[in-house]
Design an enzyme around this catalytic site. Structure first.
Site, short mmCIF file in Angstrom:
data_model
loop_
_atom_site.label_atom_id
_atom_site.label_comp_id
_atom_site.label_asym_id
_atom_site.label_seq_id
_atom_site.Cartn_x
_atom_site.Cartn_y
_atom_site.Cartn_z
N GLY A 31 21.46 -11.52 11.07
CA GLY A 31 22.82 -10.90 9.48
C GLY A 31 22.01 -9.64 9.04
O GLY A 31 21.75 -9.19 9.75
N SER A 32 21.94 -9.40 7.60
CA SER A 32 21.81 -8.53 7.06
C SER A 32 21.01 -8.22 5.53
O SER A 32 22.85 -8.58 4.75
CB SER A 32 22.18 -7.52 7.81
OG SER A 32 22.39 -6.94 9.37
N ASN A 33 21.28 -7.35 5.03
CA ASN A 33 21.08 -7.05 3.62
C ASN A 33 21.60 -5.20 3.72
O ASN A 33 21.55 -4.58 4.58
CB ASN A 33 19.76 -7.13 2.67
CG ASN A 33 19.40 -8.34 2.90
OD1 ASN A 33 19.94 -9.19 2.63
ND2 ASN A 33 17.74 -8.49 2.97
N ASN B 42 26.58 -11.34 4.10
CA ASN B 42 26.45 -12.70 5.06
C ASN B 42 26.92 -13.16 4.24
O ASN B 42 27.10 -14.48 5.06
CB ASN B 42 24.95 -12.68 5.62
CG ASN B 42 24.55 -11.69 6.48
OD1 ASN B 42 23.37 -11.87 6.38
ND2 ASN B 42 25.26 -10.81 7.48
#
Length: 696
Positions: A169-171, A420
């Site tokens: 995932g990521s921000n 996400n």
């Protein structure tokens, strides 16, 4: 000009060369000097040859890499590149070969395992990239959904929807110029992946007459794919959570040495051959590599339990994987040199039109005020059922019918946040992350004191926010409990007064985590769900996706509020859990005492990693598995803030350091900062750098 190598005070390489090909060679050579062990492990992973020096525990991956044809797919993708891109990639591989011997002499792991540095083929960088990302879209989750549907019914699949266990995932967020102190945009975020030592991202500066770029490269891969700043434009990505890999239930039959598969038009030829996996300290393991018209076969025999039955002459069940790089002979590497040359968001946009694997949400901004928010990658158009379960290979309705084009995009009006969640890429996916991280980032950016005039330094507090919104359902049930023992009542009241922050120094966070873990174990053991605990006969590589307890832990918000599971009394489970934890002493320790980093290493080391704050649904997404362990293996694999007003006001950090050699001064010097949420300055002024005068 020749090649010049500079370092800053953090040991980050800054490379300058006379042209792009010379610079690619320098990037490959420097990476080999700094990361020889890491990239040789990745090369062997891509060819399915790690068990030869890591032993029997690595056989599962090697078997899969060969079955899914990683190296052969990379070779096809390389030969499909245009001449200029192929030459650029080849020069990088040549640079790796030029530096690998010296790099191996610096790395003690080679002597410890008896591994000798090998030779990189021109397509090896593509194979390394594919090896990193073949599980990124989480196709094994379809095996999990198949198990749920068969044991609880298809209607129960939605109870477990959550961010995939193996997906990164990521921000990411973009603050436009009308909200910053300089009037120029800021672009920030952090990719969430399995934390590896050495790190999966390499801070680097690449300069030649055509371009001058800083960013986060993947060791073993040329250019800067995911996070970069050219001075005029910057870009960043998050996982789009798109679904673009399909599992097909196959039927195979053998006629002498040939293999056939049953497709929409009946029996058809399939390719098949045997390969041998060498294993240190054990006998070689034979692997049958089969490929049907759908794709490589990854499950056969008992492991192919998920294959549907068909109304035709029976055959051997199997499951094949269909994935875009194998079908299209392309990863999108043509985008990489185009990104390095980008000067505007339109340039970045055109570059990402060529992108394929993995599918990402892109944010970009330039110094002229241009902004970009889009999805990039290759997603096939097919029947909706393909996205959820294993589908019959012989039913024509499950064939791929072209590609989503154009990919989704949105105008940037105000803040742009991507984490996400369902949003821009929703039409392309099946499961997404809960909205908590995205909502929290927006809240922080909107309400911060400097929200209308923020600077790069103001954004570090966003990276490390530990508020846990997903705690609400459990705490709501806890508030309704009465008749508790005095110890449990005190624990209940303590948790109801907790600020919901998973700080490393918080004893309330540790107490909440202990109760949550006890709830997760009870949910998994409940008769309504216990049937899912029976292990499916699949390879060990896929078992994390099919394990019940992690699935329950990540789906707890839904499971604590649903009325669709007969006999499930959530309040009673919470009562039992809080009594259990209270009887054990109520966990007086701080969260950081048990929430410790468990980084992946090819050669494991003894001892616990450092403690840290955060949790799965926090912006600081350090993901443990409640009910299994408080240790976390996933988290921010880097943090960055790109400043479009002045690039040298940008900031970044990685979990360990710039060098992959154990004991080097820069192998772990960024770890204390990463743990504290601090960032180091990006430096591109050559006068502030030190040129290397010695050749290793």
């Amino acid at each position: 000009m020749g090649i010049q190598i500079f370092r800053d005070s953090w040991g980050i390489p800054h490379l300058r060369a006379g042209d792009a090909l010379e610079l690619a060679h320098a990037q490959g050579r420097t990476t080999a000097l700094d990361r020889a062990w890491q990239i040789e492990v990745e090369r062997h992973r891509s060819t399915g040859a790690t068990a030869a020096f890591l032993g029997p525990a690595a056989v599962g991956w090697d078997r899969f890499a060969r079955q899914v044809r990683l190296d052969d797919t990379a070779r096809r993708c390389y030969h499909a590149l245009d001449d200029d891109t192929a030459a650029w990639v080849r020069n990088y591989a040549d640079g790796v070969n030029a530096g690998l011997g010296a790099g191996a002499r610096r790395a003690p792991e080679f002597a410890a395992t008896g591994l000798a540095p090998g030779r990189w083929e021109p397509w090896t960088p593509l194979a390394v990239w594919l090896s990193h990302h073949i599980l990124f879209a989480g196709f094994p989750a379809k095996l999990w959904r198949e198990a749920v549907a068969r044991r609880l019914g298809a209607g129960a699949i939605g109870l477990f929807a959550a961010d995939g266990l193996g997906a990164g995932g990521s921000n990411g967020w973009l603050v436009p110029g009308d909200r910053t102190a300089t009037g120029a945009a800021l672009l920030a975020g952090d990719p969430h992946r399995f934390i590896e030592e050495p790190g999966v991202y390499q801070q680097i500066h690449l300069s030649c007459p055509e371009y001058d770029v800083v960013g986060l490269a993947v060791p073993g891969v040329p250019g800067i794919a995911h996070f970069g700043h050219t001075g005029a434009v910057a870009w960043a990505i998050t996982n789009a959570m798109a679904d673009y890999q399909d599992l097909y239930g196959e039927r195979l039959r053998r006629r002498g040495e040939t293999v056939e598969a049953y497709g929409p038009d009946g029996w058809e030829p399939a390719s098949a051959h045997l390969e041998s996996v060498q294993v240190a300290g054990a006998d070689p393991v034979e692997v049958e590599v089969i490929e049907t018209a759908r794709g490589p076969v990854i499950l056969t025999g008992d492991s192919a339990w998920a294959a549907p039955s068909g109304g035709f002459a029976p055959g051997e069940p199997a499951v094949s994987l269909r994935y875009p790089p194998r079908v299209r002979a392309g990863l999108g590497f043509e985008a990489l040199p185009a990104l390095l040359r980008a000067r505007t968001v339109d340039d970045v946009d055109r570059a990402f039109d060529r992108w394929a694997e993995p599918v990402n949400v892109v944010l970009a901004a330039d110094t002229a005020g241009g902004l970009l928010h889009r999805v990039a990658g290759a997603v096939p158009i097919r029947h909706p059922a393909n996205g959820t379960r294993v589908v019959p290979a012989w039913e024509r309705e499950h064939e791929w019918r072209g590609w989503h084009d154009p990919m989704p995009r949105a105008p940037v009006r105000g803040l742009a946040v991507t984490a996400n969640e369902r949003g821009l890429s929703e039409p392309l996916g099946v499961e997404f992350a809960p909205p908590h991280r995205a909502d929290r980032i927006r809240e922080l950016l909107e309400t911060a004191p400097a929200s209308r005039a923020c600077s790069a330094g103001d954004l570090a507090a966003v990276h490390t926010d530990t508020f846990l919104a997903s705690a609400a359902p459990l705490l709501t049930l806890l508030a309704k409990l009465d008749g508790l023992t005095p110890e449990a009542a005190r624990l209940r009241d303590r948790l109801l007064g907790w600020d919901r922050r998973m700080d490393d120094t918080s004893t309330g966070a540790a107490a909440y985590a202990a109760v949550r873990a006890a709830v997760a174990r009870r949910l998994a053991a409940h008769p309504a769900l216990a049937v899912l605990a029976e292990p499916a006969p699949c390879p060990e590589l896929f078992r994390p996706w099919l394990a019940l307890l992690p699935r329950v832990a990540y789906a707890m918000e839904t499971l604590l509020t649903t009325d669709r599971l007969p006999g499930l009394d959530q309040a009673e489970l919470v009562r039992q859990a809080v009594e259990e934890v209270a009887a054990a002493g109520g966990t007086p320790v701080a969260w950081g005492e048990t929430h410790r980093l468990a980084a992946w290493r090819a050669l494991p080391v003894d001892g616990e990693g450092p403690g840290a704050g955060g949790d799965h649904d926090c912006v600081l997404a350090t993901s443990s598995v409640p009910g299994v362990t408080d240790h976390f293996a996933r988290g921010p694999a880097a943090r960055y803030v790109w400043d479009l007003a002045r690039r040298d006001d940008s900031l970044w950090v990685v979990p360990f350091g710039a060098c992959g050699v154990p004991g080097d001064a820069h192998s772990r010097d960024q770890l204390p900062l990463w743990l504290r949420g601090e960032l180091v300055p990006v430096i591109t002024d050559w006068n502030r750098l030190t040129e290397e005068r010695h050749v290793h």
